[in-house]
Design an enzyme around this catalytic site. Structure first.
Site, PDB file in Angstrom:
ATOM      1  N   SER A  44     -14.069 -13.182   5.827  1.00 52.19           N
ATOM      2  CA  SER A  44     -13.660 -13.789   7.158  1.00 52.19           C
ATOM      3  C   SER A  44     -12.552 -12.933   7.989  1.00 52.19           C
ATOM      4  CB  SER A  44     -12.846 -15.227   7.239  1.00 52.19           C
ATOM      5  OG  SER A  44     -11.834 -14.982   6.188  1.00 52.19           O
TER       6      SER A  44
ATOM      7  N   MET B 290     -11.073  -8.364  -4.531  1.00 51.95           N
ATOM      8  CA  MET B 290     -10.440  -8.761  -5.618  1.00 51.95           C
ATOM      9  C   MET B 290     -10.465  -7.851  -6.924  1.00 51.95           C
ATOM     10  SD  MET B 290      -9.413 -11.449  -4.504  1.00 51.95           S
ATOM     11  CE  MET B 290      -8.795 -12.581  -5.891  1.00 51.95           C
TER      12      MET B 290
ATOM     13  N   ILE C  92      -8.336  -4.482  -8.910  1.00 46.53           N
ATOM     14  CA  ILE C  92      -7.156  -3.720  -8.954  1.00 46.53           C
ATOM     15  C   ILE C  92      -7.537  -2.297  -8.726  1.00 46.53           C
ATOM     16  CG2 ILE C  92      -5.319  -3.135 -10.015  1.00 46.53           C
ATOM     17  CD1 ILE C  92      -4.791  -5.899 -10.983  1.00 46.53           C
ATOM     18  N   LEU C  93      -7.298  -1.551  -7.786  1.00 46.30           N
ATOM     19  CA  LEU C  93      -7.557  -0.051  -7.612  1.00 46.30           C
ATOM     20  C   LEU C  93      -6.779   0.991  -8.528  1.00 46.30           C
ATOM     21  CD1 LEU C  93      -7.781  -0.006  -3.768  1.00 46.30           C
ATOM     22  CD2 LEU C  93      -9.591   0.304  -5.422  1.00 46.30           C
TER      23      LEU C  93
ATOM     24  N   HIS D 114      -1.712  -9.885   1.719  1.00 43.02           N
ATOM     25  CA  HIS D 114      -1.714 -10.903   0.888  1.00 43.02           C
ATOM     26  C   HIS D 114      -1.153 -12.156   1.340  1.00 43.02           C
ATOM     27  CE1 HIS D 114      -0.872 -12.129  -3.252  1.00 43.02           C
ATOM     28  NE2 HIS D 114       0.303 -12.637  -2.822  1.00 43.02           N
TER      29      HIS D 114
ATOM     30  N   GLU E 109      -3.619 -15.322   8.878  1.00 41.71           N
ATOM     31  CA  GLU E 109      -4.141 -13.847   8.417  1.00 41.71           C
ATOM     32  C   GLU E 109      -5.063 -13.401   9.672  1.00 41.71           C
ATOM     33  OE1 GLU E 109      -5.771 -13.609   4.475  1.00 41.71           O
ATOM     34  OE2 GLU E 109      -4.785 -15.703   4.264  1.00 41.71           O
TER      35      GLU E 109
HETATM   36  C1  GRF Z   1      -7.537 -14.127   2.148  1.00 44.64           C
HETATM   37  O1  GRF Z   1      -6.761 -15.188   1.941  1.00 44.64           O
HETATM   38  C2  GRF Z   1      -6.675 -12.841   1.461  1.00 44.64           C
HETATM   39  O2  GRF Z   1      -5.444 -12.847   1.892  1.00 44.64           O
HETATM   40  C3  GRF Z   1      -6.813 -13.019   0.285  1.00 44.64           C
HETATM   41  O3  GRF Z   1      -8.275 -13.303  -0.190  1.00 44.64           O
HETATM   42  C4  GRF Z   1      -8.496 -14.205   1.039  1.00 44.64           C
HETATM   43  C5  GRF Z   1      -9.852 -13.504   1.612  1.00 44.64           C
HETATM   44  O4  GRF Z   1     -10.585 -14.265   2.524  1.00 44.64           O
HETATM   45  N1  GRF Z   1      -6.413 -11.856  -0.384  1.00 44.64           N
HETATM   46  P1  GRF Z   1     -11.810 -13.575   3.080  1.00 44.64           P
HETATM   47  O5  GRF Z   1     -12.737 -13.044   2.421  1.00 44.64           O
HETATM   48  O6  GRF Z   1     -11.201 -12.545   4.183  1.00 44.64           O
HETATM   49  O7  GRF Z   1     -12.341 -14.824   4.002  1.00 44.64           O
END
Ligand code: GRF
Length: 197
Positions: free
Chosen positions: A18, A95, A97-98, A114, A179
Site C-alpha cells: 500500500s 521484510m 534485512i539487507l 518504519h 505513512e
Molecule cells: C507498513 O506499516 C510499513 O511501515 C511496515 O510494513 C507495512 C507495510 O505495508 N514496514 P504495505 O506493504 O506498504 O501496505
C-alpha cells in the site's frame, strides 16, 4: 521540474504494497521529482505485484528462497536495479534485512519507512510495544538505511495518537494512514535534494 530528470526509483516490497501504491500514484504527477521505474518483490505471492502492474509499472519477483545466502539474493537485486538504471531504492514493507554489501553499494540511496517514532521501537512489533509502554503518541519515520537496523538518519516523521482501547491492529491501521501521507512527501523532498534542489 522542467529540464531536470526525475530520479529513477525502485520500490522493494514483500506483501500488500500500500505504501508503494501511494508513492506510485503520487509519482504520476508531472511535477513529482521521482519516477517509479521498477517494483521488486522477494515473494511471488506479494499482492503489491499486481497493484504495480495495474499502474503500468514493471514489477519483478526475485524470490529470496531461490538463493543460498542473503548476499547472493542481495547481489541479484542489485544487478536488476543497475540494469534498470535505478538511482534510488525505496523499501516499503520489505521484510528482509539487507546485507552490509548491498547497503554500501547504495550509499545514502536507500530509504525506509518504519511504523514508530524512531529511535523508539526499532525492529519488530513497534505498535504493540508502544501500547505496552503506555505511550500516548505513536507514529512513523522515513529514514536513510545504514548498517544499523532502523537506525539511519531520520528524514521525516509524523505523529499519530494512541487512543483508549487500541490494540496493535487498530493502531497500525491509523499509523498506516499517516505513512501514506508521509512517504510520498519525504521521497519527493529527498529526490529534490539529490538533484540539488
Ligand atoms: C507498513 O506499516 C510499513 O511501515 C511496515 O510494513 C507495512 C507495510 O505495508 N514496514 P504495505 O506493504 O506498504 O501496505
Amino acid at each position: 521540474m522542467t529540464g531536470v530528470a526525475k530520479v529513477r526509483t525502485a520500490v522493494l516490497i514483500s506483501g500488500r504494497g500500500s505504501n508503494m501504491e501511494t508513492i506510485a500514484r503520487a509519482a504520476m504527477a508531472a511535477d513529482y521529482p521521482a519516477t517509479i521505474a521498477l517494483v521488486v518483490a522477494n515473494r511471488a505471492d506479494a499482492a503489491g505485484i499486481a497493484t504495480a502492474r495495474r499502474l503500468g509499472i514493471e514489477a519483478i519477483v526475485i524470490a529470496h528462497r531461490d538463493f543460498a545466502t542473503r548476499e547472493a539474493f542481495d547481489l541479484a537485486v542489485s544487478a536488476q536495479l543497475q540494469a534498470h538504471g535505478i538511482e534510488l531504492v525505496v523499501l516499503a514493507g520489505f521484510m528482509r534485512i539487507l546485507s552490509p554489501a548491498f547497503i554500501h553499494a547504495w550509499p545514502e540511496r536507500i530509504l525506509n519507512i518504519h511504523p514508530s517514532l524512531l529511535p523508539k521501537y526499532p525492529g519488530l512489533e513497534p505498535h504493540a510495544r508502544a501500547i505496552a509502554a503506555g505511550d500516548a503518541v505513536a507514529g512513523c519515520t522515513v529514514h536513510l538505511v545504514t548498517d544499523v537496523l532502523d537506525g539511519g538518519p531520520i528524514l521525516a516523521q509524523a505523529e499519530v495518537p494512541i487512543l483508549p482501547g487500541d490494540d496493535a491492529d487498530r493502531l497500525a491501521a491509523r499509523v498506516l494512514v499517516a505513512e501514506h501521507q508521509l512517504y510520498p512527501q519525504a521521497l519527493a523532498d529527498y529526490a529534490r535534494r539529490l538533484r540539488g534542489g
